[in-house]
Design a protein around this motif. Structure first.
Motif, short mmCIF file in Angstrom:
data_model
loop_
_atom_site.label_atom_id
_atom_site.label_comp_id
_atom_site.label_asym_id
_atom_site.label_seq_id
_atom_site.Cartn_x
_atom_site.Cartn_y
_atom_site.Cartn_z
N ASP A 1 -19.62 9.21 -4.16
CA ASP A 1 -19.41 10.59 -3.70
C ASP A 1 -19.57 10.63 -2.19
O ASP A 1 -20.68 10.70 -1.67
N PHE A 2 -18.44 10.54 -1.48
CA PHE A 2 -18.46 10.59 -0.03
C PHE A 2 -18.31 12.04 0.44
O PHE A 2 -17.71 12.86 -0.26
N PRO A 3 -18.83 12.36 1.62
CA PRO A 3 -18.68 13.73 2.10
C PRO A 3 -17.22 14.06 2.36
O PRO A 3 -16.44 13.21 2.81
N SER A 4 -16.84 15.29 2.08
CA SER A 4 -15.46 15.72 2.31
C SER A 4 -15.22 15.81 3.82
O SER A 4 -16.17 15.88 4.61
N PRO A 5 -13.94 15.81 4.24
CA PRO A 5 -13.67 15.95 5.67
C PRO A 5 -14.29 17.21 6.27
O PRO A 5 -14.74 17.21 7.40
N SER A 6 -14.32 18.30 5.50
CA SER A 6 -14.93 19.53 6.00
C SER A 6 -16.42 19.33 6.26
O SER A 6 -16.96 19.79 7.26
N ALA A 7 -17.08 18.62 5.34
CA ALA A 7 -18.51 18.34 5.53
C ALA A 7 -18.72 17.41 6.72
O ALA A 7 -19.68 17.57 7.49
N GLN A 8 -17.81 16.44 6.89
CA GLN A 8 -17.90 15.55 8.04
C GLN A 8 -17.76 16.34 9.34
O GLN A 8 -18.46 16.09 10.32
N LEU A 9 -16.85 17.32 9.34
CA LEU A 9 -16.67 18.15 10.54
C LEU A 9 -17.90 19.00 10.82
O LEU A 9 -18.26 19.22 11.97
N GLU A 10 -18.55 19.48 9.76
CA GLU A 10 -19.78 20.26 9.95
C GLU A 10 -20.86 19.40 10.60
O GLU A 10 -21.54 19.84 11.53
N GLU A 11 -21.01 18.16 10.12
CA GLU A 11 -21.97 17.24 10.72
C GLU A 11 -21.61 16.95 12.17
O GLU A 11 -22.48 16.87 13.03
N LEU A 12 -20.31 16.80 12.41
CA LEU A 12 -19.85 16.50 13.77
C LEU A 12 -20.11 17.68 14.70
O LEU A 12 -20.48 17.49 15.86
N ARG A 13 -19.95 18.91 14.20
CA ARG A 13 -20.27 20.09 15.02
C ARG A 13 -21.75 20.11 15.39
O ARG A 13 -22.11 20.44 16.53
N GLU B 1 -7.99 10.02 10.71
CA GLU B 1 -7.99 9.32 12.00
C GLU B 1 -8.45 10.26 13.12
O GLU B 1 -9.18 9.86 14.02
N GLY B 2 -8.00 11.51 13.07
CA GLY B 2 -8.43 12.49 14.06
C GLY B 2 -9.93 12.75 13.99
O GLY B 2 -10.60 12.84 15.02
N VAL B 3 -10.46 12.87 12.76
CA VAL B 3 -11.90 13.08 12.59
C VAL B 3 -12.65 11.87 13.15
O VAL B 3 -13.67 12.02 13.84
N HIS B 4 -12.13 10.66 12.89
CA HIS B 4 -12.77 9.45 13.40
C HIS B 4 -12.75 9.43 14.93
O HIS B 4 -13.74 9.08 15.57
N THR B 5 -11.61 9.80 15.51
CA THR B 5 -11.50 9.82 16.98
C THR B 5 -12.50 10.79 17.58
O THR B 5 -13.20 10.45 18.54
N LEU B 6 -12.56 11.99 17.03
CA LEU B 6 -13.53 12.98 17.55
C LEU B 6 -14.97 12.50 17.35
O LEU B 6 -15.80 12.66 18.24
N SER B 7 -15.23 11.93 16.19
CA SER B 7 -16.58 11.45 15.91
C SER B 7 -16.98 10.36 16.91
O SER B 7 -18.09 10.38 17.44
N ARG B 8 -16.07 9.45 17.17
CA ARG B 8 -16.37 8.37 18.13
C ARG B 8 -16.58 8.93 19.52
O ARG B 8 -17.48 8.51 20.24
N THR B 9 -15.77 9.93 19.90
CA THR B 9 -15.91 10.52 21.23
C THR B 9 -17.26 11.21 21.38
O THR B 9 -17.97 11.01 22.37
N VAL B 10 -17.62 12.04 20.38
CA VAL B 10 -18.85 12.83 20.46
C VAL B 10 -20.09 11.97 20.29
O VAL B 10 -21.06 12.11 21.04
#
Length: 197
Positions: free
Chosen positions: A59-71, A119-128
């Motif tokens: 059970d991996f986090p959904s992209p929306s959950a990943q974005l919440e963590e990234l925020r 890929e976009g989520v990964h790029t933003l995550s790596r940047t932040v």
């Protein structure tokens, strides 16, 4: 394994089907007086030949959950950046980058599009989480040493270049999201045009 899990398992289902076949043999008279052995043996054989249980999917986090963590991580990065004293040119480039990242991480429409782009989520995550903190920390650590070694490239120049490259990468991501939205809109327009008489 709990009893309810076993009752729903493939082994029990296959054994039960074979056991029912044994009961059918009993009612037709083919099993004779040995019917309990036949039914039990067929149940055991069915349980043995049943395919193994599949392990549950992680059970991996959904992209929306990943974005919440990234925020949340972006908020931590903002607090860190507020404490760093940068030269005006680098501070301006950093502001441009953080404004763009803020727009991309906004919970509105960009995030909905971004949630479908791993890929976009990964790029933003790596940047932040990696690139910006490393660029700033590297500048802060190197600034002190350059005072002792005259004639080397100033760390401000490297920091400005790094922030410019990161902003360009974020702009490329934003352009890709805009293009995706434009294509989606064009597709919907064509659909409506083809549907109308």
């Amino acid at each position: 394994m709990a009893i309810s899990e076993y009752l729903e398992s493939r082994k029990n289902i296959a054994g039960s089907v074979c056991g029912l076949a044994g009961l059918a043999l009993t009612f037709t008279g083919l099993a004779g007086p040995y019917w309990p052995v036949v039914v039990t043996g067929l149940y055991g054989a069915g349980a043995l030949i049943a395919p193994p249980e599949r392990p549950p999917v992680p059970d991996f986090p959904s992209p929306s959950a990943q974005l919440e963590e990234l925020r949340a991580d972006f908020g931590k990065l903002g607090a860190y950046l507020a404490e760093v004293d940068l030269p005006p040119a680098a501070a301006g480039r950093l502001t441009e980058l953080t404004d763009l990242l803020t727009a991309l991480l906004d919970p509105g429409r960009p995030s909905e599009l971004l949630a479908h782009d791993p890929e976009g989520v990964h790029t933003l995550s790596r940047t932040v989480r990696q690139d910006v903190p490393e660029a700033i920390d590297s500048y802060v650590r190197t600034r002190w040493w350059t005072r002792m070694t005259p004639g080397s490239d100033p760390p401000e120049r490297h920091l400005e270049r790094q922030l410019t490259l990161l902003r360009e990468e974020a702009e490329t991501l934003a352009a890709a999201l805009r293009e995706t939205e434009a294509r989606r809109q064009e597709t919907h327009t064509r659909y409506l045009e083809e549907r109308s008489p």
